[in-house]
Design a protein around this motif. Structure first.
Motif, PDB file in Angstrom:
ATOM      1  N   ASN A 244       0.798  -1.174  -0.148  1.00 16.21           N
ATOM      2  CA  ASN A 244      -0.045   0.015   0.101  1.00 16.21           C
ATOM      3  C   ASN A 244       0.832   1.233   0.164  1.00 16.21           C
ATOM      4  O   ASN A 244       0.549   2.332  -0.730  1.00 16.21           O
ATOM      5  CB  ASN A 244      -0.869  -0.079   1.199  1.00 16.21           C
ATOM      6  CG  ASN A 244      -2.170   1.027   1.092  1.00 16.21           C
ATOM      7  OD1 ASN A 244      -2.333   1.658  -0.026  1.00 16.21           O
ATOM      8  ND2 ASN A 244      -2.806   1.600   2.252  1.00 16.21           N
ATOM      9  N   ALA A 245       1.851   1.302   0.788  1.00 14.75           N
ATOM     10  CA  ALA A 245       2.855   2.376   0.829  1.00 14.75           C
ATOM     11  C   ALA A 245       3.276   2.580  -0.503  1.00 14.75           C
ATOM     12  O   ALA A 245       3.617   3.819  -1.102  1.00 14.75           O
ATOM     13  CB  ALA A 245       3.972   2.319   1.941  1.00 14.75           C
TER      14      ALA A 245
ATOM     15  N   ALA B  62       2.290   1.591  -3.465  1.00 17.17           N
ATOM     16  CA  ALA B  62       1.409   1.961  -4.363  1.00 17.17           C
ATOM     17  C   ALA B  62       1.000   3.480  -4.278  1.00 17.17           C
ATOM     18  O   ALA B  62       0.631   3.951  -5.216  1.00 17.17           O
ATOM     19  CB  ALA B  62       0.118   1.019  -3.921  1.00 17.17           C
ATOM     20  N   ARG B  63       1.050   3.963  -3.138  1.00 13.36           N
ATOM     21  CA  ARG B  63       0.351   5.597  -3.080  1.00 13.36           C
ATOM     22  C   ARG B  63       1.588   6.222  -3.263  1.00 13.36           C
ATOM     23  O   ARG B  63       1.344   7.189  -3.931  1.00 13.36           O
ATOM     24  CB  ARG B  63       0.356   5.487  -1.341  1.00 13.36           C
ATOM     25  CG  ARG B  63      -1.201   4.942  -1.021  1.00 13.36           C
ATOM     26  CD  ARG B  63      -1.458   5.289   0.314  1.00 13.36           C
ATOM     27  NE  ARG B  63      -2.816   4.578   0.837  1.00 13.36           N
ATOM     28  CZ  ARG B  63      -3.821   5.000   0.664  1.00 13.36           C
ATOM     29  NH1 ARG B  63      -4.335   6.465   0.135  1.00 13.36           N
ATOM     30  NH2 ARG B  63      -4.950   4.348   1.065  1.00 13.36           N
TER      31      ARG B  63
ATOM     32  N   THR C 166      -1.524   5.342  -6.662  1.00 11.44           N
ATOM     33  CA  THR C 166      -2.722   4.692  -6.746  1.00 11.44           C
ATOM     34  C   THR C 166      -3.126   3.972  -5.085  1.00 11.44           C
ATOM     35  O   THR C 166      -2.100   4.381  -4.123  1.00 11.44           O
ATOM     36  CB  THR C 166      -2.690   3.572  -7.631  1.00 11.44           C
ATOM     37  OG1 THR C 166      -3.982   2.707  -7.746  1.00 11.44           O
ATOM     38  CG2 THR C 166      -1.648   2.566  -7.500  1.00 11.44           C
ATOM     39  N   THR C 167      -3.938   2.982  -5.018  1.00  8.79           N
ATOM     40  CA  THR C 167      -4.037   2.464  -3.742  1.00  8.79           C
ATOM     41  C   THR C 167      -3.794   0.948  -3.804  1.00  8.79           C
ATOM     42  O   THR C 167      -3.901   0.406  -4.915  1.00  8.79           O
ATOM     43  CB  THR C 167      -5.513   2.769  -3.282  1.00  8.79           C
ATOM     44  OG1 THR C 167      -6.289   1.969  -3.974  1.00  8.79           O
ATOM     45  CG2 THR C 167      -5.746   4.069  -2.882  1.00  8.79           C
ATOM     46  N   TYR C 168      -3.843   0.332  -2.524  1.00  4.41           N
ATOM     47  CA  TYR C 168      -3.361  -1.128  -2.725  1.00  4.41           C
ATOM     48  C   TYR C 168      -4.658  -1.782  -3.391  1.00  4.41           C
ATOM     49  O   TYR C 168      -4.356  -2.707  -4.174  1.00  4.41           O
ATOM     50  CB  TYR C 168      -3.565  -1.478  -1.234  1.00  4.41           C
ATOM     51  CG  TYR C 168      -3.715  -3.156  -1.066  1.00  4.41           C
ATOM     52  CD1 TYR C 168      -2.341  -4.017  -1.139  1.00  4.41           C
ATOM     53  CD2 TYR C 168      -4.707  -3.917  -0.815  1.00  4.41           C
ATOM     54  CE1 TYR C 168      -2.479  -5.057  -1.069  1.00  4.41           C
ATOM     55  CE2 TYR C 168      -4.759  -5.100  -0.373  1.00  4.41           C
ATOM     56  CZ  TYR C 168      -3.712  -5.817  -0.686  1.00  4.41           C
ATOM     57  OH  TYR C 168      -3.696  -7.199  -0.460  1.00  4.41           O
ATOM     58  N   SER C 169      -5.905  -1.424  -2.896  1.00  3.10           N
ATOM     59  CA  SER C 169      -7.056  -2.168  -3.380  1.00  3.10           C
ATOM     60  C   SER C 169      -7.063  -2.284  -5.056  1.00  3.10           C
ATOM     61  O   SER C 169      -7.468  -3.272  -5.896  1.00  3.10           O
ATOM     62  CB  SER C 169      -8.317  -1.926  -2.989  1.00  3.10           C
ATOM     63  OG  SER C 169      -8.721  -0.561  -3.200  1.00  3.10           O
ATOM     64  N   ARG C 170      -6.838  -1.031  -5.447  1.00  2.00           N
ATOM     65  CA  ARG C 170      -6.803  -0.831  -7.192  1.00  2.00           C
ATOM     66  C   ARG C 170      -5.779  -1.390  -7.775  1.00  2.00           C
ATOM     67  O   ARG C 170      -6.023  -1.988  -8.739  1.00  2.00           O
ATOM     68  CB  ARG C 170      -6.693   0.780  -7.251  1.00  2.00           C
ATOM     69  CG  ARG C 170      -8.222   1.662  -6.884  1.00  2.00           C
ATOM     70  CD  ARG C 170      -7.885   2.864  -7.441  1.00  2.00           C
ATOM     71  NE  ARG C 170      -9.183   3.861  -6.860  1.00  2.00           N
ATOM     72  CZ  ARG C 170      -9.020   5.022  -6.075  1.00  2.00           C
ATOM     73  NH1 ARG C 170      -7.533   5.613  -6.259  1.00  2.00           N
ATOM     74  NH2 ARG C 170     -10.053   5.544  -5.888  1.00  2.00           N
ATOM     75  N   LEU C 171      -4.558  -1.460  -7.215  1.00  2.00           N
ATOM     76  CA  LEU C 171      -3.502  -2.084  -7.587  1.00  2.00           C
ATOM     77  C   LEU C 171      -3.601  -3.682  -7.476  1.00  2.00           C
ATOM     78  O   LEU C 171      -3.419  -4.214  -8.919  1.00  2.00           O
ATOM     79  CB  LEU C 171      -2.276  -1.872  -6.701  1.00  2.00           C
ATOM     80  CG  LEU C 171      -0.800  -2.830  -7.060  1.00  2.00           C
ATOM     81  CD1 LEU C 171      -0.522  -2.252  -8.597  1.00  2.00           C
ATOM     82  CD2 LEU C 171      -0.059  -2.331  -5.937  1.00  2.00           C
TER      83      LEU C 171
END
Length: 118
Positions: free
Chosen positions: A66-67, A69-70, A74-79
């Motif tokens: 998540n870190a 990805a941000r 983007t975010t973890y869930s979208r990735l």
């Protein structure tokens, strides 16, 4: 019928428990009864701990992904959703390692995921 004497086996059993209790505080490392109870409890904690370890590592990997990805916007869930849509089978352990050690490769995976979501 011959009677069964347990002296050797009983002593082995007690020695095994006291060996496992080595280093415990006070009577728990010296007295058989206290040591036996503590060893049983310790084994139960160890069993539960082996289950918790898996959960804790998964949480750590997700936090790292998540870190990363941000940082990439983007975010973890979208990735994860984009990677599934793109049929990229990379587990969270590897993704977390890439996010920490190889940001360029992680960024390319994020790009693949974002193209799949578009």
């Amino acid at each position: 019928m011959a009677r069964i004497k347990r002296s050797v086996n009983a002593l082995k059993k007690r020695r095994k428990v006291l060996r496992l209790a080595k280093g415990y505080y006070g009577a728990k490392s010296k007295q058989y009864r206290a040591a036996s109870q503590q060893v049983m409890r310790s084994m139960a904690y160890a069993y539960v701990g082996r289950k918790h370890k898996k959960r804790e590592y998964r949480r750590l990997w997700i936090a790292r992904i998540n870190a990363g990805a941000r940082i990439c916007g983007t975010t973890y869930s979208r990735l994860i959703n984009g990677l599934k849509l793109a049929n990229v089978n990379v587990n969270r352990k590897v993704l977390a390692d890439l996010a920490v050690n190889d940001m360029d490769a992680f960024r390319s995976l994020v790009d693949v995921a974002m193209k799949a979501r578009a």
